[in-house]
Design a protein around this motif. Structure first.
Motif: not given
Lengths: 419, 310
Positions: B84-86, B93, B96-98, B100-103, B145-146
């Protein structure tokens, strides 16, 4: 959160050359090909109609003017009134005006070739689109009617060659317009009304009539810059929806949900990303068109306002198609949108063929379609119309955007559903 | 830490999960085993709040999380079975994306990304696009990411599928280390029995939407404590020899991985004589015979009638 989604979306675009080609290169190539190929149909150059007009003048206008002036000088009028009437004779002679101001004008000279002849045989007549005949005594009878009244006004004769229907029709229109103008002036003059003052008064009462010719003419390249750009804006919605479905199919969407991002925020991210991408796309396309094809906008604020609204509509399409694909758990919705819906709305909207050429119900329907509203609004703004003049199109775009957002809100996946 | 009560999920025509119960203590690594279609993924989705159960409850520290999924999401990291990655973003990146969406705040995230890149061993590839990574590297980043938001509980759904042995070992060691050093609780599903045997303190075995066995490794193995496994290798496996074996009394299960046969028989029964006689009668040459205590794989086979990877 939304900012990070936009950043991510833009990075993905930049790293997918295929999408960039579809969104930027392809429309630009189509603008160039279609624009140049159809320049002769919709171009700004006056079409070469090759109208041949025979002009037979049996009237001696100088002699007629001398006679009328002599009669005026014998009238019991003040010297000032006499001079004004004599000046009017010289400047308002209809035959002189027709020859010098109308037929010899730069615009008409391009399309009308006038041959001054004494007479024509039957065989020679077929070579002309029209024949104008000024009968003998025309000028004298005309001024007799204007200044002294009594007789019927004389008539110029116009014969139209019916075999050249377009040329004949245009010749007839020119003379009809000229005749109306002369009749107006003559009638006013015979009633003792100053025609110029009357015309000014009428204009101030009914408002300024803006002739179409004063608005900028749009070239074929300009038209297709609009048509193709609007169509390819919708492909942004398709592409963004494809990316969104990829996020679902490979469980990135699950990860995003697990980060506690509310579903409406996720869809807002798609909306804003599509908005930004399509706004950048349209500006790049028009920027290139301006640099390479000299397609320019008279008012940038009007252009930007419309572009912002259209980009928002593209965003609304993107979230709707994404929500449908999430709901169906299939990319089929995106494929149908990109391969069926976009070409259809682009065709109805006039991206390929100017709808005005098709006319009728089609033209009427087109105004209320997403692409049709966009194309016609851009077209008018490029011509120099104001935002108020395209308010119908702006309202259509706004209403469509709001409806799409509302539908998306209803059908978007809900938390915990096994979608 | 986590309890699951009578969890059921019913789809239109099928009951995927049938009232299962289990629990996880803090710091445990719990294995969830089951063949394809056993209901593992649906169970994981319900625990992680992505799918609402039809009935039952999921409790985190004695508090139901069904109505307030935010609670479990804050402490939960999920490593999905898919990558589950881009693919068109770099490793950094993606993190960073995941993040930031985890605040996670910008400065904290920077430090955290460095830590995670160290943990998953991708520091030297952080600027490369994920699509250029090997399968093992993608799996490691999938785990990374997890880990970003420092979860207390991680659910790993077959995190080593389709990768080389080296990457697999790296991942297993990473999970073990995270559990030991940071007391992270792990729910681990795998098709590889040896991974579960190596990592897990306790195991739940699922089949057809039900938990059919649970306990520590030894407890589960004791299900077959009255049995033993004969591993027989033959030169050429003949059909009549196999049929003869199946006809022998006391044989509980035979699995064939030509030319090796695994036979589960009661401990008290000496069946070797009969096997050698049968081999003689069918002209089958036996190369070797080993007597083993049952493995988890044997237990799984015994319970489900299927190999784990069927």
């Amino acid at each position: 959160m939304i900012l990070h989604m936009i950043k991510k979306e833009l990075l993905l675009y930049l790293r997918r050359p295929r999408e960039l080609v579809i969104l930027l290169l392809m429309p630009f190539v189509l603008i160039t090909i279609l624009g140049f190929a159809l320049e002769s149909i919709n171009g700004q150059e006056t079409p070469n109609l090759d109208i041949k007009l025979a002009f037979i003048q049996k009237d001696d206008i100088e002699a007629a003017e001398t006679n009328v002036i002599a009669r005026i000088e014998g009238l019991p009028m003040s010297e000032e009134e006499k001079q004004a009437a004599i000046a009017g004779i010289k400047s308002a002679n209809p035959v002189r005006i027709l020859k010098e101001d109308v037929l010899d004008s730069p615009e008409l000279r391009k399309m009308i070739d006038v041959n001054y002849v004494d007479s024509l045989s039957e065989k020679e007549m077929d070579r002309y689109s029209g024949i104008v005949e000024i009968p003998a005594q025309f000028t004298e009878q005309y001024f007799q009617h204007v200044f002294f009244g009594g007789n019927e006004p004389p008539e110029m004769k116009l014969k139209i060659n019916e075999t050249n229907s377009i040329q004949g029709s245009i010749t007839k229109d020119i003379f009809t317009s000229f005749q109306e103008e002369v009749t107006f002036w003559t009638t006013a003059q015979s009633l003792g009304i100053n025609a110029d003052q009357l015309r000014n008064k009428m204009t101030s009462n009914i408002g300024l009539t803006q002739p179409v010719s004063e608005k900028k003419t749009i070239s074929a390249v300009g038209y297709y810059a609009i048509g193709m750009s609007v169509m390819f804006m919708f492909f942004v919605a398709g592409n963004v929806a494809t990316l969104a479905f990829e996020e679902k199919s490979n469980h990135i969407f699950d990860r995003i949900l697990l980060a506690n991002m509310p579903i409406p925020v996720f869809f807002s991210g798609i909306f804003v990303s599509s908005f930004v991408v399509s706004f950048c796309q349209i500006n790049i396309l028009y920027g290139l068109s301006a640099l390479i094809h000299d397609v320019t906008w008279p008012n940038l604020i009007h252009y930007l306002t419309l572009s912002v609204m259209l980009s928002a509509m593209v965003g609304a399409f993107a979230i709707l198609v994404s929500a449908i694909s999430y709901r169906l758990n299939s990319n089929a919705a995106v494929q149908v949108f990109s391969s069926v819906v976009i070409p259809m709305i682009a065709f109805i909207g006039g991206s390929f063929v100017p709808v005005a050429q098709l006319g009728g119900v089609f033209e009427e329907i087109s105004k209320y379609t997403p692409a049709g509203a966009g194309v016609s609004a851009y077209y008018k703004i490029m011509q120099g119309y104001s935002l108020a003049d395209v308010s119908t199109q702006l309202i259509v775009i706004l209403v469509i955007t709001v409806i799409l957002i509302m539908i998306t809100f209803v059908i978007q996946p809900k938390r915990g559903e096994n979608f | 830490m986590l309890e699951v009560f009578e969890l059921t999920k019913r789809f239109k025509n099928k009951e995927a999960v049938k009232g299962i119960n289990f629990y996880m203590e803090k710091g445990e690594i719990v294995g969830l085993l089951g063949p394809n279609g056993a209901g593992k993924s649906t169970t994981i989705s319900m625990i992680s709040s992505l799918v609402l159960p039809t009935t039952g409850d999921v409790r985190l520290r004695n508090e139901s999380v069904l109505k307030k999924p935010e609670k479990i999401r804050k402490v939960l990291g999920v490593v999905p079975q898919d990558i589950a990655l881009y693919m068109d973003l770099t490793a950094r990146e993606n993190l960073e994306f995941f993040g930031r969406i985890h605040k996670i705040k910008k400065n904290d995230l920077k430090k955290r990304i460095e830590e995670v890149l160290e943990i998953i061993g991708l520091k030297d590839r952080e600027k490369d696009l994920v699509k250029t990574f090997s399968g093992g590297m993608k799996r490691r980043l999938n785990i990374g990411v997890a880990l970003l938001h420092e979860p207390e509980l991680i659910i790993m759904d077959e995190p080593t599928v389709g990768i080389d042995p080296q990457s697999r070992n790296y991942i297993l060691e990473t999970v073990k280390r995270l559990n030991e050093e940071k007391q992270i609780t792990v729910l681990y599903t795998s098709h590889y029995m040896e991974e579960v045997e190596y990592l897990c303190d306790r195991i739940y075995i699922m089949d057809h939407g039900e938990v059919i066995a649970s306990g520590t490794k030894d407890e589960i193995k004791s299900i077959l404590s009255q049995e033993q496994t004969l591993v027989i290798q033959v030169e050429i496996l003949k059909g009549e020899f196999l049929k003869g074996l199946e006809a022998l009394p006391n044989i509980k299960n035979i699995s064939v991985n030509d030319p090796i046969l695994k036979i589960i028989v009661p401990k008290k029964v000496n069946i070797l004589n009969e096997i050698f006689v049968l081999a003689g009668e069918t002209n089958t040459n036996i190369s070797s015979v080993q007597i083993e205590t049952p493995t988890l794989e044997d237990v799984f086979l015994h319970l489900t009638g299927r190999q784990l990877r069927d």
